[in-house]
Design an enzyme around this catalytic site. Structure first.
Site, PDB file in Angstrom:
ATOM      1  N   ARG A 103       0.833  -1.212   0.000  1.00 41.44           N
ATOM      2  CA  ARG A 103       0.000   0.000   0.000  1.00 41.44           C
ATOM      3  C   ARG A 103       0.868   1.262   0.000  1.00 41.44           C
ATOM      4  O   ARG A 103       0.477   2.292  -0.542  1.00 41.44           O
ATOM      5  CB  ARG A 103      -0.964  -0.003   1.184  1.00 41.44           C
ATOM      6  CG  ARG A 103      -0.303  -0.127   2.539  1.00 41.44           C
ATOM      7  CD  ARG A 103      -1.320  -0.151   3.659  1.00 41.44           C
ATOM      8  NE  ARG A 103      -0.705  -0.512   4.920  1.00 41.44           N
ATOM      9  CZ  ARG A 103      -1.127  -0.059   6.106  1.00 41.44           C
ATOM     10  NH1 ARG A 103      -2.146   0.760   6.175  1.00 41.44           N
ATOM     11  NH2 ARG A 103      -0.538  -0.443   7.219  1.00 41.44           N
ATOM     12  N   GLU A 115     -18.861   4.725  -0.256  1.00 41.97           N
ATOM     13  CA  GLU A 115     -18.067   4.183  -1.362  1.00 41.97           C
ATOM     14  C   GLU A 115     -18.805   4.219  -2.701  1.00 41.97           C
ATOM     15  O   GLU A 115     -18.198   4.472  -3.743  1.00 41.97           O
ATOM     16  CB  GLU A 115     -17.638   2.753  -1.035  1.00 41.97           C
ATOM     17  CG  GLU A 115     -16.656   2.635   0.120  1.00 41.97           C
ATOM     18  CD  GLU A 115     -17.319   2.579   1.488  1.00 41.97           C
ATOM     19  OE1 GLU A 115     -16.602   2.438   2.486  1.00 41.97           O
ATOM     20  OE2 GLU A 115     -18.577   2.673   1.549  1.00 41.97           O
ATOM     21  N   PHE A 175     -14.443  -3.038   0.284  1.00 42.94           N
ATOM     22  CA  PHE A 175     -15.342  -1.912   0.021  1.00 42.94           C
ATOM     23  C   PHE A 175     -15.173  -1.388  -1.400  1.00 42.94           C
ATOM     24  O   PHE A 175     -16.063  -0.709  -1.925  1.00 42.94           O
ATOM     25  CB  PHE A 175     -15.084  -0.796   1.031  1.00 42.94           C
ATOM     26  CG  PHE A 175     -15.055  -1.253   2.458  1.00 42.94           C
ATOM     27  CD1 PHE A 175     -15.919  -2.248   2.901  1.00 42.94           C
ATOM     28  CD2 PHE A 175     -14.167  -0.721   3.367  1.00 42.94           C
ATOM     29  CE1 PHE A 175     -15.890  -2.690   4.216  1.00 42.94           C
ATOM     30  CE2 PHE A 175     -14.129  -1.149   4.686  1.00 42.94           C
ATOM     31  CZ  PHE A 175     -14.990  -2.135   5.111  1.00 42.94           C
ATOM     32  N   HIS A 189      -5.561  -3.704   1.479  1.00 45.27           N
ATOM     33  CA  HIS A 189      -6.021  -4.659   2.494  1.00 45.27           C
ATOM     34  C   HIS A 189      -6.757  -5.848   1.887  1.00 45.27           C
ATOM     35  O   HIS A 189      -7.775  -6.312   2.410  1.00 45.27           O
ATOM     36  CB  HIS A 189      -6.896  -3.961   3.532  1.00 45.27           C
ATOM     37  CG  HIS A 189      -6.170  -2.947   4.370  1.00 45.27           C
ATOM     38  ND1 HIS A 189      -5.467  -1.898   3.814  1.00 45.27           N
ATOM     39  CD2 HIS A 189      -6.039  -2.832   5.718  1.00 45.27           C
ATOM     40  CE1 HIS A 189      -4.927  -1.168   4.802  1.00 45.27           C
ATOM     41  NE2 HIS A 189      -5.248  -1.718   5.956  1.00 45.27           N
ATOM     42  N   ARG A 229      -1.892  -4.941   3.035  1.00 50.00           N
ATOM     43  CA  ARG A 229      -1.579  -4.245   4.274  1.00 50.00           C
ATOM     44  C   ARG A 229      -0.202  -4.554   4.865  1.00 50.00           C
ATOM     45  O   ARG A 229       0.488  -3.646   5.328  1.00 50.00           O
ATOM     46  CB  ARG A 229      -2.656  -4.590   5.315  1.00 50.00           C
ATOM     47  CG  ARG A 229      -2.433  -3.972   6.684  1.00 50.00           C
ATOM     48  CD  ARG A 229      -3.433  -4.536   7.680  1.00 50.00           C
ATOM     49  NE  ARG A 229      -3.495  -3.770   8.909  1.00 50.00           N
ATOM     50  CZ  ARG A 229      -4.294  -4.091   9.928  1.00 50.00           C
ATOM     51  NH1 ARG A 229      -5.078  -5.140   9.860  1.00 50.00           N
ATOM     52  NH2 ARG A 229      -4.297  -3.358  11.018  1.00 50.00           N
TER      53      ARG A 229
END
Length: 317
Positions: free
Chosen positions: A13, A61, A86, A112, A170
Site C-alpha cells: 500500500r 463508497e 469496500f 487490504h 496491508r
C-alpha cells in the site's frame, strides 16, 4: 537458478501511496478520492502536495465511484482508494454500470486484500475480488507482488486508457523486484528458469513461490517461476511457452480458488494445451482473525503449500 534476496520489507500500500505522489507531480490530470481511509491508503503526501486535487468522500463508497466516473468526463484521471472489500463487493453495481459498462477511465485502487489483512477478520478479508472484477467486460485487473512493483503499476495505469482494478495489501512484505523495472500491463515476468514444473504466482504468493523454488531446487527439482501481475488481460504466451517445456503447472494466489488466477490459467490450458495443474489458493472459504503469518499457513498460502502442490502435480505428468 537465479536467487532473489531482499534487504527490507515494505507494505505494498505504501508503493501505491508513493506512486500516487509521483503522479501528482508529473500528471496534472490525476485526482484522488478516498472513502475515509487516507492513512490506510497512504495518500497523505499526495493530499499535502495537491489539496485541490483530492476529494474526501467519507464512508460512502458507492458515491465515490459515481463521482470518479463523472470526473473522467472532464478529462480527469481519478484514483479511488479504500479497502478491497469496500472497493468491489460493496460497490459492485456502481462499478458495473457507471465505470465498466460506460468504459470510464477510473482507477479502482484497493488495499487490504486477502487474508493478510489479518486481525480485522473475515468481514474485511475479501477473497473473491479478483473474480468479481475480471468478469466485468473491459476491466483490467492488476495484482503486483511487492512495494516496487506496486509503485510502478500505480504510475503505469495513469497512462492506460480504461477502467483498472489495482489490488494491494496491508502487511510489510519482502521487496525483491528491481526498483527501475518498467511495469508492462499484461506481460508476465519469468523470474527463474526451470524444466520440471512451472509455478505461476501473483501478489504476495510470488515471494512464497520463490522461496519454495529455492527449497525444491535443493532437492533436485527444476522450477520455473513466473510473476503474473496482470490477471486480465492474462499473458497466455508466457504460460503456454513454459508448460510446453515443464509439462505441469502450479498456480498460487491469495484468493479463492474459484474465480481467480488459477481458473484463468485453467481456461487457457484447456483451450490450448491441457496440462496437469494444482491450485494454491483458499478452498472456497472465508477467512478469520489472526496474524498474516498464521492465516497464510492455516489456509495453505505459504511456501510449504507451494512445495506440496509442486510434488503432487509432478506425479501427474
Amino acid at each position: 537458478m537465479k536467487k532473489y534476496t531482499y534487504t527490507e520489507k515494505k507494505d505494498t500500500r505504501s508503493g501505491f501511496g508513493d506512486g500516487l505522489t509521483e503522479l501528482g507531480r508529473t500528471n496534472p490530470n490525476v485526482v484522488a478520492l478516498c472513502a475515509d481511509l487516507v492513512g490506510s491508503l497512504k495518500m497523505d503526501q499526495f493530499i499535502k502536495e495537491n489539496p485541490e486535487r483530492f476529494f474526501q468522500i467519507g464512508i460512502a463508497e458507492a458515491n465515490m465511484i459515481g463521482i470518479a466516473a463523472g470526473l473522467t468526463i472532464g478529462g480527469k484521471i481519478p484514483f479511488t482508494g479504500t479497502f478491497a472489500n469496500f472497493s468491489t463487493g460493496r460497490v459492485y453495481d456502481q462499478i458495473r454500470q457507471s465505470v465498466a459498462y460506460s468504459g470510464k477511465n477510473v482507477k479502482i485502487c484497493a488495499s487490504h486484500a486477502g487474508v493478510t489483512l489479518g486481525e480485522d477478520g473475515a468481514t474485511h478479508q475479501i477473497l473473491e475480488d479478483i473474480g468479481l472484477m475480471k468478469m466485468l467486460p473491459g476491466m483490467t485487473v492488476i495484482n503486483p507482488c511487492d512495494y516496487n512493483q506496486t509503485k510502478a503499476a500505480t504510475i503505469a495505469i495513469a497512462d492506460f486508457e480504461g477502467p483498472v482494478y489495482l489490488r494491494f495489501g496491508r502487511p510489510k512484505v519482502p521487496v525483491f523486484m528491481p526498483a527501475d523495472e518498467k511495469f508492462v500491463i499484461g506481460k508476465g515476468i519469468q523470474l527463474t528458469e526451470g524444466t520440471d514444473v512451472t509455478i505461476v504466482a501473483t501478489g504476495h504468493l510470488v515471494w512464497e513461490s520463490l522461496q519454495a523454488a529455492e527449497q525444491l531446487e535443493a532437492e533436485g527439482i527444476s522450477v520455473e517461476v513466473i510473476n503474473i501481475h496482470t490477471i486480465k488481460p492474462l499473458d497466455e504466451d508466457i504460460i503456454l511457452k513454459s508448460v510446453a517445456k515443464t509439462g505441469c503447472i502450479v498456480t498460487a494466489e491469495e484468493h479463492n480458488k474459484l474465480g481467480g488466477l488459477g481458473e484463468s490459467v485453467s481456461r487457457t490450458l484447456a483451450l490450448n494445451a491441457p496440462t496437469p495443474q494444482e491450485f494454491v489458493a483458499t478452498n472456497d472459504t472465508f477467512g478469520e482473525s489472526g496474524t498474516p503469518e498464521q492465516l497464510m499457513e492455516k489456509y495453505g498460502l505459504d511456501a510449504n503449500a507451494v512445495i506440496t502442490a509442486v510434488k503432487k502435480v509432478i506425479l501427474r505428468k
